[in-house]
Design a protein around this motif. Structure first.
Motif, PDB file in Angstrom:
ATOM      1  N   PHE B 239       1.064  -1.200  -0.060  1.00  0.00           N
ATOM      2  CA  PHE B 239      -0.003   0.022  -0.003  1.00  0.00           C
ATOM      3  C   PHE B 239       0.349   1.412   0.057  1.00  0.00           C
ATOM      4  CE2 PHE B 239      -3.010  -3.571   1.770  1.00  0.00           C
ATOM      5  CZ  PHE B 239      -4.390  -3.116   0.863  1.00  0.00           C
ATOM      6  N   TYR B 240       2.169   1.301   0.500  1.00  0.00           N
ATOM      7  CA  TYR B 240       2.912   2.462   0.769  1.00  0.00           C
ATOM      8  C   TYR B 240       3.941   2.293  -0.988  1.00  0.00           C
ATOM      9  CZ  TYR B 240       6.201   5.625   1.864  1.00  0.00           C
ATOM     10  OH  TYR B 240       7.840   6.784   1.919  1.00  0.00           O
ATOM     11  N   GLN B 241       4.370   1.054  -0.780  1.00  0.00           N
ATOM     12  CA  GLN B 241       5.541   1.520  -2.118  1.00  0.00           C
ATOM     13  C   GLN B 241       4.246   1.380  -3.644  1.00  0.00           C
ATOM     14  OE1 GLN B 241       8.321   1.644  -1.928  1.00  0.00           O
ATOM     15  NE2 GLN B 241       9.027   1.478  -0.660  1.00  0.00           N
ATOM     16  N   VAL B 242       3.733   0.477  -3.442  1.00  0.00           N
ATOM     17  CA  VAL B 242       3.370   0.780  -4.997  1.00  0.00           C
ATOM     18  C   VAL B 242       2.439   1.792  -5.237  1.00  0.00           C
ATOM     19  CG1 VAL B 242       2.008  -1.644  -6.391  1.00  0.00           C
ATOM     20  CG2 VAL B 242       3.628  -2.240  -4.695  1.00  0.00           C
ATOM     21  N   TYR B 250      -5.295   8.124  -1.206  1.00  0.00           N
ATOM     22  CA  TYR B 250      -5.177   7.482   0.386  1.00  0.00           C
ATOM     23  C   TYR B 250      -6.918   7.245  -0.087  1.00  0.00           C
ATOM     24  CZ  TYR B 250      -1.121  10.401   1.341  1.00  0.00           C
ATOM     25  OH  TYR B 250       0.800  10.362   1.364  1.00  0.00           O
ATOM     26  N   GLU B 251      -7.370   7.777  -0.149  1.00  0.00           N
ATOM     27  CA  GLU B 251      -9.147   7.159   0.305  1.00  0.00           C
ATOM     28  C   GLU B 251      -9.517   6.143   0.246  1.00  0.00           C
ATOM     29  OE1 GLU B 251     -12.333   9.866  -1.378  1.00  0.00           O
ATOM     30  OE2 GLU B 251     -14.149   8.224  -0.989  1.00  0.00           O
ATOM     31  N   TYR B 252      -8.671   5.673  -1.367  1.00  0.00           N
ATOM     32  CA  TYR B 252      -8.920   3.690  -1.375  1.00  0.00           C
ATOM     33  C   TYR B 252      -7.924   2.954  -1.140  1.00  0.00           C
ATOM     34  CZ  TYR B 252     -13.247   4.644  -4.090  1.00  0.00           C
ATOM     35  OH  TYR B 252     -14.712   5.156  -4.405  1.00  0.00           O
ATOM     36  N   THR B 253      -6.841   3.412  -0.718  1.00  0.00           N
ATOM     37  CA  THR B 253      -5.248   2.523  -0.378  1.00  0.00           C
ATOM     38  C   THR B 253      -4.909   2.802   0.638  1.00  0.00           C
ATOM     39  OG1 THR B 253      -3.569   4.797  -1.457  1.00  0.00           O
ATOM     40  CG2 THR B 253      -4.620   3.169  -3.236  1.00  0.00           C
ATOM     41  N   SER B 254      -5.201   4.144   1.962  1.00  0.00           N
ATOM     42  CA  SER B 254      -4.372   3.946   2.627  1.00  0.00           C
ATOM     43  C   SER B 254      -5.176   2.659   3.836  1.00  0.00           C
ATOM     44  CB  SER B 254      -4.813   5.418   3.911  1.00  0.00           C
ATOM     45  OG  SER B 254      -6.276   5.726   3.716  1.00  0.00           O
ATOM     46  N   THR B 255      -4.309   2.231   4.617  1.00  0.00           N
ATOM     47  CA  THR B 255      -4.468   1.095   5.778  1.00  0.00           C
ATOM     48  C   THR B 255      -4.454   1.799   7.093  1.00  0.00           C
ATOM     49  OG1 THR B 255      -2.321  -0.466   5.437  1.00  0.00           O
ATOM     50  CG2 THR B 255      -4.822  -0.457   3.755  1.00  0.00           C
ATOM     51  N   ILE B 256      -4.723   0.601   8.066  1.00  0.00           N
ATOM     52  CA  ILE B 256      -4.533   0.667   9.765  1.00  0.00           C
ATOM     53  C   ILE B 256      -2.211   1.060   9.439  1.00  0.00           C
ATOM     54  CG2 ILE B 256      -4.227   0.469  11.947  1.00  0.00           C
ATOM     55  CD1 ILE B 256      -6.607  -1.496  11.220  1.00  0.00           C
ATOM     56  N   ASP B 257      -1.822   0.276   8.542  1.00  0.00           N
ATOM     57  CA  ASP B 257      -0.471   0.288   8.486  1.00  0.00           C
ATOM     58  C   ASP B 257      -0.079   1.736   7.656  1.00  0.00           C
ATOM     59  OD1 ASP B 257       0.398  -2.106   9.351  1.00  0.00           O
ATOM     60  OD2 ASP B 257      -1.285  -2.831   8.587  1.00  0.00           O
ATOM     61  N   THR B 258      -0.584   2.003   6.325  1.00  0.00           N
ATOM     62  CA  THR B 258      -0.296   3.189   6.313  1.00  0.00           C
ATOM     63  C   THR B 258      -0.520   4.278   6.749  1.00  0.00           C
ATOM     64  OG1 THR B 258      -1.581   3.492   4.631  1.00  0.00           O
ATOM     65  CG2 THR B 258      -0.028   2.242   3.698  1.00  0.00           C
ATOM     66  N   TYR B 259      -1.390   4.539   7.904  1.00  0.00           N
ATOM     67  CA  TYR B 259      -2.042   5.701   7.610  1.00  0.00           C
ATOM     68  C   TYR B 259      -0.630   5.860   9.156  1.00  0.00           C
ATOM     69  CZ  TYR B 259      -4.839   8.187  11.029  1.00  0.00           C
ATOM     70  OH  TYR B 259      -5.400   9.768  12.021  1.00  0.00           O
ATOM     71  N   VAL B 260      -0.323   4.251  10.648  1.00  0.00           N
ATOM     72  CA  VAL B 260      -0.150   4.711  11.638  1.00  0.00           C
ATOM     73  C   VAL B 260       1.749   5.515  10.882  1.00  0.00           C
ATOM     74  CG1 VAL B 260       1.213   4.125  13.455  1.00  0.00           C
ATOM     75  CG2 VAL B 260      -0.795   3.206  13.215  1.00  0.00           C
ATOM     76  N   TYR B 261       2.082   5.006   9.881  1.00  0.00           N
ATOM     77  CA  TYR B 261       3.105   5.366   8.969  1.00  0.00           C
ATOM     78  C   TYR B 261       3.500   7.023   9.041  1.00  0.00           C
ATOM     79  CZ  TYR B 261       7.326   6.710   5.680  1.00  0.00           C
ATOM     80  OH  TYR B 261       8.028   7.189   6.070  1.00  0.00           O
ATOM     81  N   ARG B 262       3.035   7.301   8.553  1.00  0.00           N
ATOM     82  CA  ARG B 262       2.554   8.915   8.778  1.00  0.00           C
ATOM     83  C   ARG B 262       1.889   9.603   9.124  1.00  0.00           C
ATOM     84  NH1 ARG B 262      -1.538   7.364   3.599  1.00  0.00           N
ATOM     85  NH2 ARG B 262      -0.152   5.972   2.583  1.00  0.00           N
ATOM     86  N   ALA B 263       1.304   9.212  10.254  1.00  0.00           N
ATOM     87  CA  ALA B 263       0.858  10.322  11.011  1.00  0.00           C
ATOM     88  C   ALA B 263       2.484   9.902  12.167  1.00  0.00           C
ATOM     89  CB  ALA B 263      -0.634   9.255  11.956  1.00  0.00           C
ATOM     90  N   LEU B 264       2.830   9.438  12.142  1.00  0.00           N
ATOM     91  CA  LEU B 264       4.314   9.288  12.814  1.00  0.00           C
ATOM     92  C   LEU B 264       5.365   9.969  11.977  1.00  0.00           C
ATOM     93  CD1 LEU B 264       5.713   8.385  15.394  1.00  0.00           C
ATOM     94  CD2 LEU B 264       6.320   6.147  13.355  1.00  0.00           C
ATOM     95  N   LEU B 265       5.942   9.441  10.679  1.00  0.00           N
ATOM     96  CA  LEU B 265       7.091   9.955  10.792  1.00  0.00           C
ATOM     97  C   LEU B 265       7.200  11.079   9.383  1.00  0.00           C
ATOM     98  CD1 LEU B 265       8.066   6.374  10.577  1.00  0.00           C
ATOM     99  CD2 LEU B 265       9.720   8.408  11.859  1.00  0.00           C
ATOM    100  N   GLN B 266       5.421  11.309   8.672  1.00  0.00           N
ATOM    101  CA  GLN B 266       5.763  12.347   7.860  1.00  0.00           C
ATOM    102  C   GLN B 266       4.383  13.625   8.957  1.00  0.00           C
ATOM    103  OE1 GLN B 266       3.285  10.824   4.567  1.00  0.00           O
ATOM    104  NE2 GLN B 266       5.403   9.830   3.853  1.00  0.00           N
ATOM    105  N   MET B 267       3.913  13.219   9.469  1.00  0.00           N
ATOM    106  CA  MET B 267       2.746  14.254  10.237  1.00  0.00           C
ATOM    107  C   MET B 267       3.509  14.134  11.427  1.00  0.00           C
ATOM    108  SD  MET B 267      -0.907  13.899   8.394  1.00  0.00           S
ATOM    109  CE  MET B 267      -0.952  12.667   9.723  1.00  0.00           C
TER     110      MET B 267
END
Lengths: 299, 305
Positions: B239-242, B250-267
């Motif tokens: 969901f992140y690389q591909v 994002y609306e169709y491709t973000s999952t719990i894992d990508t959300y946690v990553y973005r919230a932690l390391l990008q925001m």
């Protein structure tokens, strides 16, 4: 089995056709990437990535290897973390699994549970990240690519424990004890030599997970791009091809006067990234298949 | 007794062998398990994690007030359900077909090819998908759509296509693995059953239907349940690389894992990311324990514990 009937022959032919079709869906994407990587840049810009180049060109490969040393370094980093991680990880896993397989070891249930529980519950990315960065300060160091997440997992411990249990005869160990061998001597001189198949299988899985890992680099290597592994390097280049010539990479004089063939470079990078795996695959595929079989069903 | 005493088994070497692994498990797994308390805190690094203020369920309240919480849960579950259903069908079908092949050599060859995608990293997969989909030079826009006289599609900003793309990529990468698991199970079936079925005049389809599938059922059920136990986790790389982390999708491709990553390391949003991470861990834990209880009933040999 007897002679194959005509009907059976037709059925077999149909099966083979189906499999050739499925195998083509696997191979065609790789082929597109490879063929595009050896296509002349202007043709790619005009026609896009294609399966058959009108004009062959190896400019992309030449540019990658002559313009900067970063790719070679990234290869080196990947090789280093794979070797160190596999040796270290395999040692830790084996040493942890062996006592769990011995009925005379008093702590076996407790320590099996300690490993096993990590398969049921985990703290999640945020607290793992804080542990590794705040408590152990691995950020932007080579340790960040080796230690977090990958070094040991309970699944491999249990795989190994089961192997020891099923394949190391207790009589052998008792006999060695009677001969005066210590527990470490028994482990190194009797158990390990009898365990090469499982060591190869687990070692292979650990090695592949290190070679293919990009997450640790993504989480922890934020400034020191000179520590990028091959996967991190490729990851960065997919979205930012100019990174090839960025100041973090030692750029050679080659880049001056040569226009960067950016479109074909992307595909050439992907090829460079898969070649090691493709070359080694025939040699290790037997262990890989075996590992999947013993691991998946009897976890 | 002298001999007995001499050969009493000492325990300390075993503890010594365990020690490095134990230290690692404590650092890598157990400290983070207790670290989930950050989800109930307002982290202030100047005070330190332990001394930061407790805020109860405030972080969770914020998380579940956003539409994100619903979207990531929905996406994670729907993608996983799709992957489980299609992955099982494809894996079982290919395994049965492989088993029907008379030539062992060709069976091995096909198996080797099918496993290839399993071996490569998601970064490489992202490159491959990019070769097909990117707007300027992708194969699909430039060759296929062009030949059909259609307008180019901006794949990385049109979210409606991605459920199909990601499902295809997931199947492409995973089919080799699952078919090997099922094939191993089929090969374990007693061949004499097929022999006697043949004598009774059962054709190929009949044999598959009445012998292979029923005997494969426990493996299929176990494999499905194992995946259900992990239904709250997604393949971060897929969901992140591909998707190339494309915001438009994002609306169709973000999952719990990508959300946690973005919230932690990008925001850098510790409260949201830690709440989402614990939400995942806690529900994940309940699911895996529940699933195991079911596996134990269905097929106790394959239960995890």
């Amino acid at each position: 089995m007897g002679i194959t009937s005509k009907r059976e022959k037709i059925a077999q032919a149909v099966f083979h056709l189906v499999f050739i079709g499925i195998c083509l869906t696997v191979i065609i994407p790789f082929l597109l990437v490879f063929m595009s990587s050896i296509t002349e840049e202007n043709e790619l810009i005009r026609n896009g990535y294609r399966f058959w180049p009108g004009k062959f060109s190896f400019a992309a490969y030449e540019y990658i290897f002559r313009s900067s040393t970063a790719l070679v370094r990234a290869y080196g980093i990947s090789l280093l973390i794979t070797v160190v991680g596999t040796i270290l990880g395999l040692s830790i896993v084996t040493l942890y699994a062996y006592p769990l397989s011995r009925p005379e070891f008093k702590g076996k249930n407790l320590f099996t549970f300690i490993a096993f529980f990590t398969m049921l519950f985990n703290g999640g990315l945020v607290s793992s990240y804080l542990t590794w960065t705040r408590l152990l300060n691995v950020k932007n160091s080579i340790a960040a690519l080796i230690f977090p997440f990958l070094l040991m997992n309970a699944f491999n411990v249990i795989l190994m424990k089961n192997y020891f249990k099923a394949n190391i005869p207790s009589e052998l160990i008792e006999a060695a004890r009677i001969d005066g061998a210590g527990e470490f001597g028994i482990f190194f001189r009797i158990v390990l030599p009898l365990s090469t198949p499982i060591l190869a299988t687990v070692g292979l899985f650990v090695a592949i997970s290190y070679w293919n890992d990009w997450m640790n680099g993504l989480y922890f290597i934020t400034k020191r791009t000179d520590l990028f592994s091959l996967q991190n390097y490729l990851n960065r280049m997919l979205t930012d091809i100019q990174f090839l010539n960025s100041s973090a990479n030692k750029v050679s004089s080659y880049t001056q006067g040569v226009k960067m063939p950016a479109t074909s470079i992307k595909m050439a990078l992907a090829v460079v990234g898969v070649v090691p795996i493709m070359v080694l695959y025939p040699f290790f595929q037997r262990y890989f298949v075996k590992g999947i079989t013993i691991g998946a069903v009897k976890g | 007794m002298n001999i007995r005493k001499k050969h009493r088994i000492v325990q300390w070497p075993y503890f010594l062998m365990l020690a490095p692994g134990l230290v690692y498990l404590i650092i890598n797994n157990y400290i983070p398990m207790f670290g989930v308390i950050i989800a109930f805190k307002d982290i202030d690094f100047s005070k330190g994690i332990l001394k930061s203020d407790w805020v109860g369920f405030r972080n969770f309240k914020f998380l579940f007030k956003t539409s994100d919480a619903f979207i990531i849960t929905r996406n994670t579950l729907l993608y996983n359900v799709t992957f489980i259903i299609l992955g099982t069908i494809v894996g079982v079908t290919i395994a049965i077909l492989l088993n029907e092949l008379l030539s062992t050599r060709m069976r091995k060859t096909y198996q080797t090819v099918l496993l290839l995608p399993q071996l490569i990293s998601m970064v490489i997969v992202a490159y491959i998908v990019y070769a097909f989909l990117n707007t300027e030079s992708g194969f699909i826009n430039n060759t296929l759509l062009n030949a059909a006289g259609k307008e180019p599609v901006y794949w990385y900003s049109e979210k409606k296509y991605w459920p199909f793309i990601l499902t295809f990529v997931n199947l492409w990468k995973g089919m080799g693995y699952s078919c090997i698991v099922y094939l191993a199970s089929i090969m374990g079936i007693d061949q004499s059953m097929y022999e006697s079925a043949k004598i009774d005049g059962a054709g190929r389809m009949r044999q598959i239907w009445s012998i292979t599938l029923p005997l494969l059922k426990p493996t299929i059920i176990t494999m499905i349940l194992m995946s259900v136990g992990r239904i709250f986790y997604s393949d971060f790389g897929l969901f992140y690389q591909v998707t190339m982390n494309s915001g438009a999708l994002y609306e169709y491709t973000s999952t719990i894992d990508t959300y946690v990553y973005r919230a932690l390391l990008q925001m850098n949003d510790l409260s949201m990311s830690s709440a989402a991470a614990l939400y995942q861990s806690a529900v994940g834990f309940v699911l895996i324990v529940a699933v195991n209880a079911i596996v134990r009933k269905v097929d106790s040999e394959n239960a995890l514990f």
